[in-house]
Design an enzyme around this catalytic site. Structure first.
Site, PDB file in Angstrom:
ATOM      1  N   HIS A   1       0.779  -1.133   0.014  1.00  7.07           N
ATOM      2  CA  HIS A   1      -0.476   0.413  -0.138  1.00  7.07           C
ATOM      3  C   HIS A   1       0.595   1.334  -0.194  1.00  7.07           C
ATOM      4  O   HIS A   1       2.370   1.334   0.514  1.00  7.07           O
ATOM      5  CB  HIS A   1      -0.954  -0.366   1.367  1.00  7.07           C
ATOM      6  CG  HIS A   1      -1.964   0.613   1.303  1.00  7.07           C
ATOM      7  ND1 HIS A   1      -1.571   2.146   1.449  1.00  7.07           N
ATOM      8  CD2 HIS A   1      -2.792   0.936   0.774  1.00  7.07           C
ATOM      9  CE1 HIS A   1      -2.784   3.141   1.710  1.00  7.07           C
ATOM     10  NE2 HIS A   1      -3.761   1.862   1.323  1.00  7.07           N
TER      11      HIS A   1
ATOM     12  N   ASP B   1       2.696  -4.049   8.397  1.00  5.54           N
ATOM     13  CA  ASP B   1       2.050  -3.227   7.763  1.00  5.54           C
ATOM     14  C   ASP B   1       0.415  -4.241   8.057  1.00  5.54           C
ATOM     15  O   ASP B   1       0.037  -4.684   7.490  1.00  5.54           O
ATOM     16  CB  ASP B   1       2.288  -3.295   6.676  1.00  5.54           C
ATOM     17  CG  ASP B   1       0.698  -2.584   6.199  1.00  5.54           C
ATOM     18  OD1 ASP B   1      -0.319  -2.114   7.259  1.00  5.54           O
ATOM     19  OD2 ASP B   1       0.643  -1.162   5.402  1.00  5.54           O
TER      20      ASP B   1
ATOM     21  N   GLN C   1      -4.679  -5.138   7.514  1.00 12.27           N
ATOM     22  CA  GLN C   1      -5.373  -5.569   6.575  1.00 12.27           C
ATOM     23  C   GLN C   1      -5.533  -7.301   7.457  1.00 12.27           C
ATOM     24  O   GLN C   1      -6.086  -7.885   7.103  1.00 12.27           O
ATOM     25  CB  GLN C   1      -5.293  -5.429   5.044  1.00 12.27           C
ATOM     26  CG  GLN C   1      -5.484  -4.397   4.429  1.00 12.27           C
ATOM     27  CD  GLN C   1      -6.618  -3.982   4.534  1.00 12.27           C
ATOM     28  OE1 GLN C   1      -8.280  -5.310   4.959  1.00 12.27           O
ATOM     29  NE2 GLN C   1      -7.392  -3.001   4.111  1.00 12.27           N
TER      30      GLN C   1
ATOM     31  N   LYS D   1     -10.648   0.401  10.918  1.00 12.47           N
ATOM     32  CA  LYS D   1     -10.557  -1.063  10.068  1.00 12.47           C
ATOM     33  C   LYS D   1     -10.982  -2.065  10.809  1.00 12.47           C
ATOM     34  O   LYS D   1     -11.886  -3.580  10.633  1.00 12.47           O
ATOM     35  CB  LYS D   1      -9.420  -1.327   9.243  1.00 12.47           C
ATOM     36  CG  LYS D   1      -9.244  -0.504   8.273  1.00 12.47           C
ATOM     37  CD  LYS D   1      -7.948  -0.069   7.334  1.00 12.47           C
ATOM     38  CE  LYS D   1      -7.459   0.091   6.764  1.00 12.47           C
ATOM     39  NZ  LYS D   1      -7.536   0.845   5.556  1.00 12.47           N
TER      40      LYS D   1
ATOM     41  N   CYS E   1      -5.033   2.522  -3.319  1.00 12.88           N
ATOM     42  CA  CYS E   1      -3.737   3.763  -2.832  1.00 12.88           C
ATOM     43  C   CYS E   1      -2.213   2.007  -3.707  1.00 12.88           C
ATOM     44  O   CYS E   1      -1.875   1.680  -2.211  1.00 12.88           O
ATOM     45  CB  CYS E   1      -3.386   3.177  -1.447  1.00 12.88           C
ATOM     46  SG  CYS E   1      -4.975   5.095  -0.939  1.00 12.88           S
TER      47      CYS E   1
HETATM   48  N1  C6P Z   1      -6.227   0.804   2.944  1.00 14.91           N
HETATM   49  C1  C6P Z   1      -8.916   0.292   1.040  1.00 14.91           C
HETATM   50  O1  C6P Z   1      -9.450   0.442   0.833  1.00 14.91           O
HETATM   51  P1  C6P Z   1      -4.565   3.709   6.343  1.00 14.91           P
HETATM   52  O2  C6P Z   1      -5.525   4.809   5.660  1.00 14.91           O
HETATM   53  O3  C6P Z   1      -3.404   4.573   8.205  1.00 14.91           O
HETATM   54  O4  C6P Z   1      -5.885   3.228   7.810  1.00 14.91           O
HETATM   55  O5  C6P Z   1      -4.805   2.235   6.582  1.00 14.91           O
HETATM   56  C2  C6P Z   1      -3.661   3.204   5.733  1.00 14.91           C
HETATM   57  C3  C6P Z   1      -3.204   1.413   4.504  1.00 14.91           C
HETATM   58  C4  C6P Z   1      -1.757   0.828   4.837  1.00 14.91           C
HETATM   59  N2  C6P Z   1      -2.345  -0.824   5.116  1.00 14.91           N
HETATM   60  C5  C6P Z   1      -2.968  -1.499   4.296  1.00 14.91           C
HETATM   61  C6  C6P Z   1      -2.553  -2.074   3.721  1.00 14.91           C
HETATM   62  C7  C6P Z   1      -4.056  -0.563   4.020  1.00 14.91           C
HETATM   63  O6  C6P Z   1      -5.030  -1.130   3.225  1.00 14.91           O
HETATM   64  C8  C6P Z   1      -4.230   0.363   4.417  1.00 14.91           C
HETATM   65  C9  C6P Z   1      -5.552   1.020   4.257  1.00 14.91           C
HETATM   66  C10 C6P Z   1      -7.760   1.261   2.275  1.00 14.91           C
HETATM   67  O7  C6P Z   1      -7.637  -0.807   0.873  1.00 14.91           O
HETATM   68  C11 C6P Z   1      -7.551   2.845   2.696  1.00 14.91           C
HETATM   69  S1  C6P Z   1      -6.298   2.762   0.745  1.00 14.91           S
END
Ligand code: C6P
Length: 409
Positions: free
Chosen positions: A122, A199, A202, A225, A363
């Site tokens: 991401h 990371d 997910q 999430k 992203c």
């Molecule tokens: N993915 C999706 O719709 P934040 O925005 O900081 O809470 O998370 C960022 C992020 C980082 N790593 C992974 C693997 C992610 O999936 C995400 C967020 C969302 O897939 C928004 S783009």
């Protein structure tokens, strides 16, 4: 017993109607919905305890501090952290990784060093490292993926070496649904003397996570999430590494003593929590992990695994559909394309049927380029989704396919 009807009753928003259709919420990888007990925890906090933390000695300040610190302990336990010292509250995964890239990266990376990432990252585990590399002269390298979307671990073995200072990898992909072999990567990193950052944006919401068992040095995830409020997330780091790092943000509460020309810093984890934090949100996250713990992450995983498998099977029935990622060992999300239909048009049409999915590059633009598509559609499931919702998705997709057929080139 895992009673999904009972679970659904905990989520007021699932009763919403979009026009005359009942909402089918399948955009959980972007953000999850919130159970009543998280909403109640936020209201209760603001109605009864609201005050700034770690500063005042009045009753409310003490109660707010206790609630915030109790949440830290709950989240630490949920992630299998050995204690609270390495558990830093942030705004989310993005901020957590930026913290590491700035506070560890700027201090420790030099020209000639390498940071090893993967092709499936991401942007939030890529751009911070690009910035760190630009600032230090370090080089970024990437583990490629195989045709089925899994990491090429042989290539990873070739890429990890004495120059590698950090390996960073998503635990689960927000596009391909792959669960990456982060335990193995962490071992390979350790053998090369490098650190491992996972990371977990997910994974923490969907899989049992134990940072000690993963063998990683940093783990990042986002509260929103995993049933929690927006604006709060976590960086767990090995205390001995966090201790050696420079602060990320400077300001109130992260200091021990401030002179006009220099300062000394607070103990962990407060050294990384400058200024007034998202206190209520952290308390809400505590209520969220309580609930996840009650449900049992093994049960959540099993429910989503079964639902994901069902969705994969039903979606495969659609003529010409392309589903991305491996067939097995997936999390509960499915990214796909239908021939002759742009994913954005698709999600707009589904919205008219009350079905929320996401379309776009998620992203992960480098991954989209690797897949050879500008965007995909993505249905992502969570612990409250049911097979009937998958059926409604598939029926709506079949109608969309027919709707766009005359426009096919
Ligand atoms: N993915 C999706 O719709 P934040 O925005 O900081 O809470 O998370 C960022 C992020 C980082 N790593 C992974 C693997 C992610 O999936 C995400 C967020 C969302 O897939 C928004 S783009």
């Amino acid at each position: 017993m895992y009673d999904v009807d009972e679970i659904r009753r905990e989520f007021p928003i699932l009763d919403r109607r979009i026009g005359d259709k009942r909402l089918v919420y399948l955009d959980n990888a972007a953000t999850s919905q919130k159970p009543r007990r998280v909403l109640d925890a936020l209201t209760k906090y603001y109605e009864r305890h609201n005050a700034n933390i770690h500063r005042g000695v009045h009753r409310l300040a003490e109660e707010a501090t206790a609630a915030y610190e109790e949440s830290r302990a709950k989240v630490a336990r949920f992630l299998g952290a050995p204690g609270t010292t390495g558990l830093v509250f942030t705004r989310g995964t993005t901020e957590s990784i930026n913290l590491v890239a700035y506070a560890w990266g700027r201090k420790n990376l030099r020209e000639g060093d390498e940071v090893l990432l993967t092709e499936v990252e991401h942007h939030s585990n890529l751009v911070p490292w690009q910035l760190a590399a630009q600032a230090t002269g370090a080089r970024l390298r990437f583990v490629p993926i195989r045709e089925d979307g899994t990491l090429d671990m042989e290539e990873a073995g070739r890429l990890i070496g004495p120059k590698t200072k950090l390996v960073g990898c998503i635990h689960a992909s927000n596009v391909l649904a792959t669960i990456n072999p982060v335990v193995k990567l962490a071992r390979m990193a350790r053998e090369a003397g490098a650190l491992m950052l996972v990371d977990g944006a997910q994974s923490a919401p969907h899989l049992p996570v134990d940072v000690e068992a993963l063998g990683c040095d940093f783990f990042a995830c986002s509260g929103h999430k995993m049933l929690g409020p927006t604006g709060v997330g976590v960086l767990w780091g090995r205390p001995e590494i966090l201790e050696e790092m420079d602060p990320f943000l400077g300001g109130g509460e992260m200091i021990r003593e401030v002179r006009l020309d220099h300062s000394t810093y607070n103990d962990l984890p407060y050294k990384f929590e400058a200024g007034t934090m998202n206190i209520a949100q952290a308390v809400g996250l505590g209520a969220a992990v309580d609930y996840l713990g009650e449900l049992g992450m093994e049960n959540v995983r099993e429910h989503e695994r079964r639902l994901g498998e069902y969705a994969y099977g039903r979606l495969s029935e659609l003529e010409g559909i392309e589903i991305y990622g491996p067939k097995e060992e997936r999390t509960g999300l499915v990214s796909f394309s239908l021939p002759d239909v742009h994913p954005h048009d698709l999600s707009q049409l589904l919205d008219e049927e009350g079905i929320a999915i996401r379309s776009g590059h998620h992203c992960a633009q480098p991954l989209m380029r690797r897949l050879g598509v500008p965007a995909t559609a993505r249905a992502s499931f969570y612990l409250y989704n049911v097979e009937e919702e998958v059926d409604r998705l598939v029926e709506a997709l079949a109608r969309a396919r027919e709707f766009f057929r005359p426009y096919a080139i």
